[in-house]
Design a protein around this motif. Structure first.
Motif, PDB file in Angstrom:
ATOM      1  N   TYR A  69      32.880  38.033  37.372  1.00 33.75           N
ATOM      2  CA  TYR A  69      33.877  37.361  38.207  1.00 33.75           C
ATOM      3  C   TYR A  69      34.923  38.339  38.743  1.00 33.75           C
ATOM      4  O   TYR A  69      35.451  38.168  39.859  1.00 33.75           O
ATOM      5  CB  TYR A  69      34.556  36.276  37.363  1.00 33.75           C
ATOM      6  N   LEU A  70      35.225  39.401  37.983  1.00 34.06           N
ATOM      7  CA  LEU A  70      36.340  40.290  38.304  1.00 34.06           C
ATOM      8  C   LEU A  70      36.246  40.938  39.683  1.00 34.06           C
ATOM      9  O   LEU A  70      37.240  40.931  40.421  1.00 34.06           O
ATOM     10  CB  LEU A  70      36.466  41.370  37.218  1.00 34.06           C
ATOM     11  N   GLN A  74      39.260  40.608  42.494  1.00 32.98           N
ATOM     12  CA  GLN A  74      40.010  41.760  42.996  1.00 32.98           C
ATOM     13  C   GLN A  74      39.891  41.894  44.502  1.00 32.98           C
ATOM     14  O   GLN A  74      40.877  42.176  45.194  1.00 32.98           O
ATOM     15  CB  GLN A  74      39.521  43.035  42.302  1.00 32.98           C
ATOM     16  N   GLN A  75      38.679  41.696  45.018  1.00 36.16           N
ATOM     17  CA  GLN A  75      38.498  41.807  46.470  1.00 36.16           C
ATOM     18  C   GLN A  75      39.260  40.709  47.192  1.00 36.16           C
ATOM     19  O   GLN A  75      39.909  40.958  48.218  1.00 36.16           O
ATOM     20  CB  GLN A  75      37.008  41.754  46.809  1.00 36.16           C
ATOM     21  N   ALA A  76      39.207  39.477  46.662  1.00 36.64           N
ATOM     22  CA  ALA A  76      39.901  38.366  47.306  1.00 36.64           C
ATOM     23  C   ALA A  76      41.412  38.577  47.304  1.00 36.64           C
ATOM     24  O   ALA A  76      42.087  38.336  48.317  1.00 36.64           O
ATOM     25  CB  ALA A  76      39.552  37.060  46.586  1.00 36.64           C
ATOM     26  N   VAL A  96      44.498  51.707  48.958  1.00 30.53           N
ATOM     27  CA  VAL A  96      43.121  52.188  49.010  1.00 30.53           C
ATOM     28  C   VAL A  96      42.655  52.331  47.570  1.00 30.53           C
ATOM     29  O   VAL A  96      43.338  52.931  46.739  1.00 30.53           O
ATOM     30  CB  VAL A  96      42.984  53.503  49.801  1.00 30.53           C
ATOM     31  N   PHE A  97      41.513  51.736  47.270  1.00 33.36           N
ATOM     32  CA  PHE A  97      40.992  51.704  45.906  1.00 33.36           C
ATOM     33  C   PHE A  97      39.846  52.698  45.791  1.00 33.36           C
ATOM     34  O   PHE A  97      38.849  52.604  46.502  1.00 33.36           O
ATOM     35  CB  PHE A  97      40.512  50.288  45.551  1.00 33.36           C
ATOM     36  N   SER A 139      34.462  46.462  39.180  1.00 32.88           N
ATOM     37  CA  SER A 139      35.664  46.225  39.963  1.00 32.88           C
ATOM     38  C   SER A 139      35.445  46.655  41.407  1.00 32.88           C
ATOM     39  O   SER A 139      34.540  47.441  41.714  1.00 32.88           O
ATOM     40  CB  SER A 139      36.857  46.984  39.368  1.00 32.88           C
ATOM     41  N   PHE A 140      36.289  46.126  42.290  1.00 31.78           N
ATOM     42  CA  PHE A 140      36.194  46.424  43.714  1.00 31.78           C
ATOM     43  C   PHE A 140      36.723  47.825  44.000  1.00 31.78           C
ATOM     44  O   PHE A 140      37.688  48.284  43.385  1.00 31.78           O
ATOM     45  CB  PHE A 140      37.011  45.396  44.502  1.00 31.78           C
ATOM     46  N   SER A 141      36.116  48.505  44.961  1.00 34.76           N
ATOM     47  CA  SER A 141      36.626  49.802  45.427  1.00 34.76           C
ATOM     48  C   SER A 141      36.292  49.966  46.894  1.00 34.76           C
ATOM     49  O   SER A 141      35.297  49.428  47.386  1.00 34.76           O
ATOM     50  CB  SER A 141      36.035  50.958  44.614  1.00 34.76           C
TER      51      SER A 141
END
Length: 296
Positions: A69-70, A74-76, A96-97, A139-141
């Motif tokens: 789900y994470l 994070q993106q949302a 910026v990730f 996680s999102f990047s």
């Protein structure tokens, strides 16, 4: 039917707790109490009908569902923040990730980030590190700096740096190594995540392979810590390992025993053309900065 979309506050609390793996650290970041964080996470779990964390005495870890789900949360949250700033006013900072393998982040990227921030004060870099593909899946990047085959991580990629391997150890250990054959009388510290290791070095130098005493580590930073304790000889991986080698008090054992590694570092993203403006700026800077590092 009632919507299952949870409260935005719950999602913010979940993201902070998942990222820090601590209700207490999340509470400090959000200016809440640890009890309030725990209550909001529990409310989110009740709404979703599934546990998101495994709770220990002094720590929390994500369940498989929580880990899945994470990235979406994070993106949302990132897109919502960007959209809000874009519609209602010029953002003070653009995020910026970036995800990076630990050795590159420690030995190369950290040295240049100060110059980047000075040149681009309106861009906020969030840097996460890891050692494996699994570390990058949670996680999102915007961008990933990976080692090895970039096709395992994203569609578009730019080559960054290769590596040069050579043996290093404490000075008193190096004094006992006069020839490459003498390496076989020592414990050799091997980094499991690299395809090019001691056997590659012995093969390129055309040395006979006897039974080797090998001590395994999961990263070059851990290998340097072990070598600094006199546990054996490690392979430096220049230029990314230069900082940790010096910090650990290690020196080259055989100046002529240098070979090129079989893999390198790459900058990866799902779609280069779709990068957000801040990520495009960071990518352009990183490619130029790494070219200077390689030239030096």
């Amino acid at each position: 039917m009632a919507s299952r979309v949870p409260s935005l506050n719950w999602l913010r609390v979940f993201e902070a707790a998942a990222r820090t793996e601590s209700f207490a650290r999340a509470a400090a970041q959000l200016n809440l109490s640890a009890a309030a964080v725990s209550q909001q996470v529990k409310a989110l779990e009740d709404r979703l009908g599934a546990p998101l964390f495994l709770r220990g005495a002094h720590s929390v870890t994500l369940t498989d569902l929580g880990r899945a789900y994470l990235p979406s949360v994070q993106q949302a949250l990132g897109l919502l923040e960007e959209a809000t700033e874009g519609v209602f006013g010029a953002p003070r900072e653009e995020p910026v990730f970036v995800q990076s393998v630990l050795l590159f982040a420690h030995g190369v990227l950290a040295r240049g980030l100060g110059d980047f921030q000075q040149a681009h004060p309106n861009i906020r870099v969030t840097l996460n590190t890891g050692n494996s593909a699994l570390d990058f899946s949670n996680s999102f990047s915007d961008l990933q700096i990976v080692f090895g085959n970039p096709g395992h991580y994203g569609r578009d990629h730019d080559p960054l740096l290769g590596e040069t391997l050579y043996p290093v150890a404490l000075p008193e250990v190096c004094e006992t190594i006069a020839t490459a054959q003498d390496l076989q009388d020592h414990t050799l510290i091997e980094v499991e995540t690299h395809r090019s290791g001691w056997r590659h070095l012995f093969h390129v130098l055309h040395l006979p392979m006897r039974s080797l005493r090998v001590l395994h580590a999961d990263s070059s930073i851990m290998a340097a810590a072990m070598a600094a304790q006199g546990l054996g000889v490690m392979l430096a991986r220049a230029p990314a390992s230069d900082v940790v080698v010096v910090q650990s008090g290690l020196v080259p054992c055989l100046p002529g025993a240098q070979v090129r590694g079989e893999e390198g570092y790459h900058l990866v993203c799902p779609d280069r053309a779709a990068l957000r403006p801040a990520a495009q700026v960071f990518r352009k800077w990183l490619l130029g900065y790494v070219a200077e590092v390689a030239g030096g």
